[in-house]
Structures are given as structure tokens and as C-alpha cells.
Design an enzyme around this catalytic site. Sequence first.
Site, PDB file in Angstrom:
ATOM      1  N   GLU A 264      75.246 -31.072 -14.359  1.00  0.00           N
ATOM      2  CA  GLU A 264      74.492 -29.819 -14.493  1.00  0.00           C
ATOM      3  C   GLU A 264      74.833 -29.275 -15.871  1.00  0.00           C
ATOM      4  O   GLU A 264      75.987 -29.010 -16.160  1.00  0.00           O
ATOM      5  CB  GLU A 264      74.888 -28.852 -13.367  1.00  0.00           C
ATOM      6  N   CYS A 301      75.113 -20.273 -15.552  1.00  0.00           N
ATOM      7  CA  CYS A 301      74.111 -21.285 -15.884  1.00  0.00           C
ATOM      8  C   CYS A 301      72.717 -20.833 -15.486  1.00  0.00           C
ATOM      9  O   CYS A 301      71.727 -21.407 -15.941  1.00  0.00           O
ATOM     10  CB  CYS A 301      74.458 -22.609 -15.215  1.00  0.00           C
TER      11      CYS A 301
END
Length: 526
Positions: A264, A301
Amino acid sequence: MPELSGHNFIGGARSAAGSVVLHSVDATTGQSLPTGFIQATAEEVNGAAQAAHQAYSVYRNLPATRRAEFLDAIADELDALDDTFVALVCRETALPTMRIKGERARTSGQMRLFAQTLRRGDFLGARIDLALPQRQPLPRVDLRQCRLGVGPVAVFGASNFPLAFSTAGGDTAAALAAGCPVVFKAHSGHMATAEQVAEAIIRAAEKTGMPAGVFNMIFGAGVGEALVKHPLIQAVGFTGSLKGGRALCDMAAARPQPIPVFAEMSSINPVLVLPQALQVRGERIASELAASVVMGAGQFCTNPGLVIGIRSPEFSSFLQSLGGLIAEQPGQTMLNAGGLRSYVQGCQGLLEHPQITHLAGQPQQGNQAHAQLFQADVELLLSGDELLQEEVFGPATVVVEVADRAQLLAALQGLRGQLTATLLGEPDELAQAGDLVALLEQKVGRVLVNGYPTGVEVCDAMVHGGPWPATSDARGTSVGTLAIDRFLRPVCYQNFPDALLPEALQNRNPLGLMRLVNGEKTTQAL
């Protein structure tokens, strides 16, 4: 809280064979913490992988209920970490006490959620096609399938979530649930935190009788390459930068036996503000959006790094309100000095671009990050300009004004893969947003309506993933119970005697699982 040793965790024991000593720092003052952490040697990296491999043959064959007990025990140990531990995490990260306590609860909660998944049993994906000896022109043999853990998994901790995406975080929880021992590479930004959490995992392993080597942890810079290239490691979990994730993907692909990397990495999480919503609640949207941008110094994020709206007086008024709110935000201490440098450099790149205007934000000074608001020409999105696609990790966002609905769709086409996209609209315009949703479904892992992307619920339905460069594999997620799929592979058993089959596939169905038998779901014995 036990005294820190700074030693690596290998096969249930501690090891400090190396001579290189690393130090964590106080994120607020920049001063080194007293404990030195010993960088793992090549031999210790090999020892950790070997220990995980040896544990795998035992651990993968344990009943799922035993692994569930282990995960529950880890959760209990995490919950028992006291205020001294919380203070240590705060010192290493500059994150506030309530944030750390909430993250600790999330970390133990996701362990318990995976324990529930194990007890439920559907993760095994049991499928049975019974033999059809009378079938013409050819009979069918007995075929049965279920999923097994892939083997030892290397996990890299994230900087921005020292608990939930770190030592006992989602990747570790998913791998352990799948039956895969873990070799964890501690993040250099919070090594003391990592050691305390690793101790909690080892205590849980000992209390529940898990094999030595089910969890291992190594410290050091540069040791990640040796770990990813080790032939016994069968998969990698990573949360971090695009540069770091890409490097790991390349290493894993270049191995004699390539392995998957579930990384990720990067996302700007576009927020689409529709016209009627601005007419009805423009001021509120500005306030909510500003709060989302600066939450946790923008170190999420899912931070909303791009805001897109259609040209109108209401959009102009919205930008003015948003700019005023961003301008008055106080400076915030980031996780570490490196993160602040990266943020300042990212903002400077936006400031220097001729087609980007700085709308609001105090000048960067001292050791705190100040929120920033920029406006970019829509042509940068239409042309796929690289700068506008790059994540600025911190409390900054860029707004883009489009001329009309057609240009909005064209601008969205220019976006790379993202973790999230958000639609802010009123019921009537949302009912007409099918074209937007259809496009966004191809670009992101999670589409939100009238919410904000910061804050990721840990549950069965969550997807925290998306097309490249948000993640390296859009078919998975790093949050939620579906994350276990990344560390499982299907195995088919043909014409097996019942006693040799995994319990999930045996005729008597001792686990009472829901199984797909000849195309129909059933829990009945055969």
C-alpha cells in the site's frame, strides 16, 4: 513495562550478533532515546527466515480455533500494555495520547476480528465436486478444494500507524490468521514501540503453545532487501512510500522464485464537490474538509489531497472559506524530521509550478508542518501531469476547478489509481451520478458518499486498496477480514481418502462449515 534490550527476535529467543547500533528519537525534540537497537546481520536475517519456515510446518496444521486463541491472546496482551507504553509511543511519534489509545484498541480489535474469521471458517473457501462415475462420455473424479497459508511472510511496518499498521498490525494479523509465520522488519521511526509490541506477541505465543518462530522481528537499515530475497519468504506485506514499495516489488519479481508483494503506497484520494451540495451546505463542507486535511498533521494514506468542483459562484465562495480555515490552522509536529523534510519539499514543488497557485497557508518554519492549500489548472489533470498525481504526505491539498460535467469526467479519466474517492452531493444530484460512480469504480478501492476518507473501519466489508500506484495488487485489501486472502492459496485434492483430507473437506464436516458441494451451499455431512 519490561526494560528495552534492543535485540532482534529470532525463533522465540533474542539475538544481538551485530555491531551496528541504531537509536530511536524523541519526535518532538529530536533527541536520541537511550536504548540502542542492534542491526540484524545477514546471518540473523537468515535465522529469522529459517525459524519462520520451521514453525510453518507446525503452525499451518494447527486447527483454526487454535490460531484464533493465539490472536485473541495477542489482543489481550496489547490491551494490557499500560500508560508507560502509551507514553513511549507518543514520545517516538509525537502523536497524542488519545490517538495512541484509540489505535491500540483498533489493533487489538482487528486481532479479535481475524480470530472470529478463523472460527467462522469461510476463509478456507471449501469446495467439493463429488465423483460422477456414471457420467458420459467420461466419468468425473472426486475433486475437493480449500485454501492454505502460503508460507512465511515478511511484513514491513508503517511510519504513520505505529500500532495498527506495524508490529501487530493488519498485515501481521492477516498472515498469522492464514497460518503463515511472520518475519517483521521494525520501522526505524519507532523501534522501542516495536520491541514492546513484539514482546506482547511472544508472550501470547508462549501462553497458547505456538511454535517458536511463529513471530520474528529484526531491526536495521538495508536488512529488508535480504529479507525479501530470502528463498524461504513466500510473500511480503508493506505499507509506505511508492518508491519503497516499487523497490520491494522489483526485488521480489527478480527472485529465482518470484513472490507477491502486497504494498500500500500512494494516494491523493480525490474529493468531488457537486454543485447542489455547495449551494445547500458549502460552509459546512469547507469546515469538514479542512478538518480532514489537517487531521493528524495530514499523515494518513487516505488524506484528501485533491478537491474537484465545477465552476460557479458557490465554488468560489467555498474556496474562500476553505482557504480561510487552512490559513488559521496551527503548526503540527510530524512523525519524524524526514517526514517534515519530505512535506516541505512536496509543497515547494507545488509552489514552483507555473500552473499552480498558492491559496492559503502559513510559511513553513521551525520543526512543525503548516497546512497548505493550492489551486491547479485543470489542464494538469487532463494532461496527466506527474506533479499533480504525486502524494504530498502531510496537511496539504490541491483544488481543481472544472468548467462543466464533461470536463469533470475528462479530468477524472486522467487520475491514476487511488485508495478512495469521495462524492459530496445532495440526493437529487447523487441520483444522477451513475456516470461518475462507474468511472470512479475503475480508479479506486473505496467510493464514499457524503463522508470523508480519513478513518478506515476495520470490518468484513472494508477495502483499503486500489489500482496502481495506490497498491501493488488491486485484488486485495490491507484492512478488513478480506486481507487474509493475500496470504492463502488454493489446493485441490483429487480422489483422496477422507482421513487424508483437511478437516474442512472431510465427508463428516467436523468443523460444521458452509461448503460449496456440487455447486450448492450446505453445512450437511456427505
